[in-house]
Design a protein around this motif. Structure first.
Motif, PDB file in Angstrom:
ATOM      1  N   GLY B  49     -35.380 -24.613  27.731  1.00  0.00           N
ATOM      2  CA  GLY B  49     -36.862 -25.219  26.913  1.00  0.00           C
ATOM      3  C   GLY B  49     -37.450 -26.375  27.669  1.00  0.00           C
ATOM      4  O   GLY B  49     -38.593 -26.647  27.180  1.00  0.00           O
ATOM      5  N   GLY B  60     -44.224 -18.900  24.643  1.00  0.00           N
ATOM      6  CA  GLY B  60     -42.989 -18.985  25.379  1.00  0.00           C
ATOM      7  C   GLY B  60     -42.673 -20.382  25.860  1.00  0.00           C
ATOM      8  O   GLY B  60     -41.488 -20.590  26.306  1.00  0.00           O
ATOM      9  N   LYS B 116     -41.233 -20.454  30.259  1.00  0.00           N
ATOM     10  CA  LYS B 116     -39.686 -20.151  30.310  1.00  0.00           C
ATOM     11  C   LYS B 116     -38.814 -20.525  31.492  1.00  0.00           C
ATOM     12  O   LYS B 116     -37.824 -20.436  31.645  1.00  0.00           O
ATOM     13  CB  LYS B 116     -39.281 -18.657  29.755  1.00  0.00           C
ATOM     14  CG  LYS B 116     -39.736 -18.386  28.563  1.00  0.00           C
ATOM     15  CD  LYS B 116     -39.370 -16.740  28.281  1.00  0.00           C
ATOM     16  CE  LYS B 116     -40.002 -16.297  27.261  1.00  0.00           C
ATOM     17  NZ  LYS B 116     -40.369 -15.031  27.104  1.00  0.00           N
TER      18      LYS B 116
END
Lengths: 259, 379
Positions: B49, B60, B116
């Motif tokens: 992340g 995302g 991502k």
């Protein structure tokens, strides 16, 4: 499938120093961490969750500050967290501790329980097996590999001179060693939601245990004396090429009549 | 006034420190020597992340805050300036303009993979003849049917050789000057787009600094970012944010070098005692630590203002100016403290000194930062 993972918050022994005057641990300013073997236990639970689907609940017994360890476990991907805390639990030995944990397991419900082999502060390796005894379920200790099948597990257990492969039906309890896996990092997705999750707090009443069976009064272990081994004198580093170093070492060993 | 980190920021810092010790520091010297882009590290950062840290989960992102993102750049830079600029260019210079100026369709199409870390981003403004004078864009974009056709080249594009998505600036109307510049979202596979020379650099050697070549490159017209003529505004506002990232990188490099110097001073003995016992060097450490602390306050204040939605352009310029000069000062002094060993590759301080220099140059030189700051005061 419900998986419980028992974790313990311990002082980071890499950072612990001994007070030379009193011989006790200096705990001030020492960071607390999740016990390393317990992280392996959590990692394996999370892997089974990913491959088979499961709900992973981390459980710890400790003072309110142990919440931090639970938040860290949530940040690694655990679904729920339970804190078992009560003044009556203080001073517990492994037997009294494992009784509380076993009662909690009964209350929460489980198909599979993971624990670390042993904690780096106490090093007893007793709590996991005792939980299994209280619950009267199969236990496998020193687990270094787990394969989850439907309703049962194929588990490799490390021995001093090899290993054994065992098949075990669930529910059961496994204690994990560091060879089992590489625990994952916390991740940013879970870090930024972990404080939105509720940590369920359970005390002695919630667990329906008589007060004489927990804490110091429920602990058959009596500590007679604890002491710190005297420090060794400072070593000497011989920082020269290996063959020269070997000669110097030999001379020194001869001088003190060891060789 | 509260200088403490939030509970989430504390956990994030712990996580970042561990990640850096295990995944970044061990390869920093090697990727500097080999110029090998840290692709696997970036993929790991994506899964954790980090590559979409300050953006919403729905897109995302990790749902984190801007200060934590700045902290991530700083923590990475303590061990490896290359890895930190990969993150900063991706988040601040590519994801941000799409997030701030993109249509819903553009955001939904490009951000999930970028945030991502499945796609890597880059920002392409600089040209051979348009550096600090960014308004002198020679790359052109001409609308032909459903496509803009781009011609020209870009240089010194961070992440260039490995990026999937580029924010590219080009002139749509030369007569309008800065108001004739437009911004486009360009995918690496677009017809007529290719990667040219990869620069061999003094520092941040593994960051893949590339030349981009556009030869009748066809960009679908729906990939225009903002409106025609908004490009210069998009570029300048993007760089305002990017500067906080570079300031954090410079801060991290300085902190890393200070840590190394302190460690070395305690163990290195001369004249029968650790060199930490000599007042001349103690004063170096005092000066280095004070400048680092001052830089830190500037960087975090700029980040805090951006997060709070306040205007932060001048704060970002001050933070970058001061932090980059601090990085240069601290790393140079660190090499001095190490003496001859500091000049060798056996210790990381010479790399840190080389890595520092670029922070005074890219995303606006120190001189440009002074122009931004003084123009704002004297306006």
């Amino acid at each position: 499938m419900n998986i419980l993972v028992f974790i313990k918050q311990v002082p980071d022994t890499n950072e612990v120093k001994i007070d030379p005057k009193t011989g006790t641990l200096i705990r001030e300013g020492v960071p607390s961490i999740i016990n390393p073997d317990d992280k392996n236990a959590l990692e394996e639970a999370l892997k089974i969750k990913e491959s088979k689907g499961a709900r992973v609940t981390v459980v710890t017994m400790g003072p309110p500050q142990a919440e931090k360890a639970l938040r860290e476990a949530l940040s690694m991907g655990a679904d729920e967290a339970v804190l078992l805390t009560d003044r009556a639990f203080a001073g517990a030995d492994t037997w009294a501790t494992s009784l509380v944990l076993a009662k909690a397991a009964e209350k929460i419900g489980y198909d599979l329980i993971f624990a670390g082999r042993q904690a780096i502060d106490g090093d007893t390796a007793q709590v996991g097996p005792e939980i299994a005894e209280h619950l009267n379920i199969p236990q496998i200790t020193y687990v270094e590999k787990v394969e989850a099948l439907d309703g049962k597990l194929i588990v490799r257990r490390a021995l001093e001179d090899g290993y054994e492969v065992l098949s075990v039906n669930m529910p059961c309890l496994l204690t994990c060693i560091k060879e089992l896996n590489q625990p994952r990092y916390m991740n940013m997705y879970d870090i930024f939601t972990c404080y939105e999750k509720e940590i369920k707090v359970m005390n002695i009443k919630d667990l329906d245990i008589e007060s004489e069976r927990v804490g110091l009064s429920g602990s058959p272990t009596k500590v007679k004396k604890s002491f710190t081994k005297g420090p060794k004198s400072q070593g000497e580093i011989i920082d020269v090429p290996a063959h020269e170093a070997a000669n110097i070492v030999c001379e020194k060993l001869k001088f003190v009549h060891i060789i | 006034m509260d200088f403490s980190l939030t509970r989430e920021q504390k956990l994030a810092k712990e996580m970042l420190e561990k990640f850096v010790e295990n995944e970044v520091r061990p390869i920093a010297a090697e990727i500097d020597a080999t110029e090998k882009f840290p692709f696997e590290t970036v993929q790991k950062m994506g899964k954790l992340g980090i590559m979409g840290l300050p953006y919403e989960r729905e897109l995302g992102g990790a749902g984190g805050d801007y200060i934590t993102y700045i902290m991530a750049v700083e923590e990475l830079a303590k061990a490896c300036a290359t890895t930190s600029v990969v993150l900063s260019a991706h988040v601040s210079l590519c994801c941000w303009p799409i997030y701030a100026y993109g249509t819903d369709e553009q955001k939904n199409k490009y951000l999930p993979k970028l945030l991502k870390g499945e796609h890597l981003g880059a920002f392409a403004l600089t040209e051979p003849n348009a550096g600090t004078d960014a308004a002198s864009q020679q790359t052109t974009a001409k609308l032909e049917g459903d496509y803009y056709v781009l011609n020209g080249s870009k240089v010194f594009i961070t992440n260039g050789g490995y990026a999937d998505i580029f924010i590219v600036f080009a002139m749509t109307d030369k007569l309008k000057g800065t108001k004739g510049i437009s911004a486009f979202i360009v995918e690496k596979g677009f017809e007529g787009f290719s990667i040219g020379k990869i620069e061999e650099k003094m520092g941040i050697r593994a960051s893949s600094t590339a030349e981009l070549i556009f030869k009748d490159c066809k960009v679908p017209k729906e990939n225009l970012l903002g409106k025609e003529g908004m490009g210069f505004k998009i570029a300048m506002s993007t760089l305002d944010g990017g500067r906080i990232g570079i300031a954090a990188q410079a801060l991290g490099i300085a902190e890393g070098a200070l840590d190394e110097a302190v460690k070395y001073m305690r163990q290195r003995k001369q004249f029968g005692k650790p060199i930490a016992a000599f007042q001349g060097l103690q004063f170096y450490i005092a000066e280095m630590a004070t400048r680092v602390e001052a830089a830190k306050q500037l960087v975090y204040k700029a980040a805090w203002k951006k997060q709070a939605g306040e205007s932060y352009g001048v704060d970002a310029a001050m933070a970058k100016l001061y932090a980059s000069e601090t990085a240069m000062y601290v790393t140079t002094k660190a090499v001095q403290i190490f003496g001859g060993y500091g000049f060798t590759k056996d210790y990381p301080v010479e790399r840190m000194m080389r890595d520092s220099k670029i922070t005074e140059i890219y995303e606006g030189t120190s001189e440009v930062q002074k122009m931004v700051i003084s123009a704002n005061i004297l306006k």
